[in-house]
Scaffold this motif. Structure first.
Motif, short mmCIF file in Angstrom:
data_model
loop_
_atom_site.label_atom_id
_atom_site.label_comp_id
_atom_site.label_asym_id
_atom_site.label_seq_id
_atom_site.Cartn_x
_atom_site.Cartn_y
_atom_site.Cartn_z
N ASN A 1 1.02 -1.83 0.02
CA ASN A 1 -0.03 0.25 -0.15
C ASN A 1 1.26 1.56 -0.21
N THR A 2 2.30 1.15 0.64
CA THR A 2 3.50 2.42 0.30
C THR A 2 4.33 2.20 -0.39
N GLU B 1 -3.41 -0.49 -9.84
CA GLU B 1 -4.61 -0.16 -9.34
C GLU B 1 -4.74 0.09 -7.78
N ARG B 2 -4.17 0.53 -7.12
CA ARG B 2 -3.80 1.24 -5.75
C ARG B 2 -4.43 2.38 -5.76
N ASP B 3 -3.68 3.50 -7.28
CA ASP B 3 -3.57 4.78 -7.27
C ASP B 3 -5.07 5.04 -7.87
N ASN C 1 -7.91 2.85 -7.00
CA ASN C 1 -9.43 1.93 -6.15
C ASN C 1 -8.89 2.18 -4.78
N GLY C 2 -7.54 2.31 -4.11
CA GLY C 2 -7.10 1.99 -3.37
C GLY C 2 -6.21 1.17 -2.46
N ALA C 3 -6.27 1.52 -1.29
CA ALA C 3 -5.50 0.19 -0.21
C ALA C 3 -6.40 -1.12 -0.29
N TYR C 4 -5.12 -1.69 -0.58
CA TYR C 4 -5.37 -3.49 -0.33
C TYR C 4 -5.84 -3.75 1.23
N GLU D 1 -7.44 -9.41 -1.26
CA GLU D 1 -8.00 -8.35 -2.47
C GLU D 1 -6.86 -8.65 -3.23
N ARG E 1 -7.50 -8.13 -7.17
CA ARG E 1 -7.98 -6.77 -7.95
C ARG E 1 -6.71 -6.95 -8.82
#
Length: 85
Positions: A26-27, A51-53, A55-58, A63, A67
């Motif tokens: 996530n980071t 995908e993180r950028d 739709n947000g953190a895993y 998950e 994704r």
């Protein structure tokens, strides 16, 4: 001389701890993930970040698998000790 040996031992332990540190998907940057995770190259690492950028953190490995194309149970298992969320 003894002080140098102690310093070298402490430095070695610190480097080992850094090398064994988990990668937070996530980071971490795509470059960090590609370098640290077994079986994750630039393409998959870029997909994780994109995908993180978008739709947000895993929340967890399940998950992440849902994704991101190219991440399955075998890849997660290979990196079980290296993944953090």
């Amino acid at each position: 001389m003894k002080l140098i040996r102690v310093f070298a031992a402490v430095a070695g332990l610190l480097l080992s701890a850094i090398a064994a540190a988990a990668v937070n998907v996530n980071t971490a940057s795509a470059e960090e993930m590609a370098a640290a995770l077994n079986g994750v190259g630039e393409a998959i690492a870029n997909r994780i970040v994109e995908e993180r950028d978008a739709n947000g953190a895993y929340a967890d490995a399940a998950e992440l698998q849902e994704r991101v194309k190219g991440i399955g149970p075998a890849l997660v298992e290979k990196n079980a000790g290296e993944l953090a969320f």
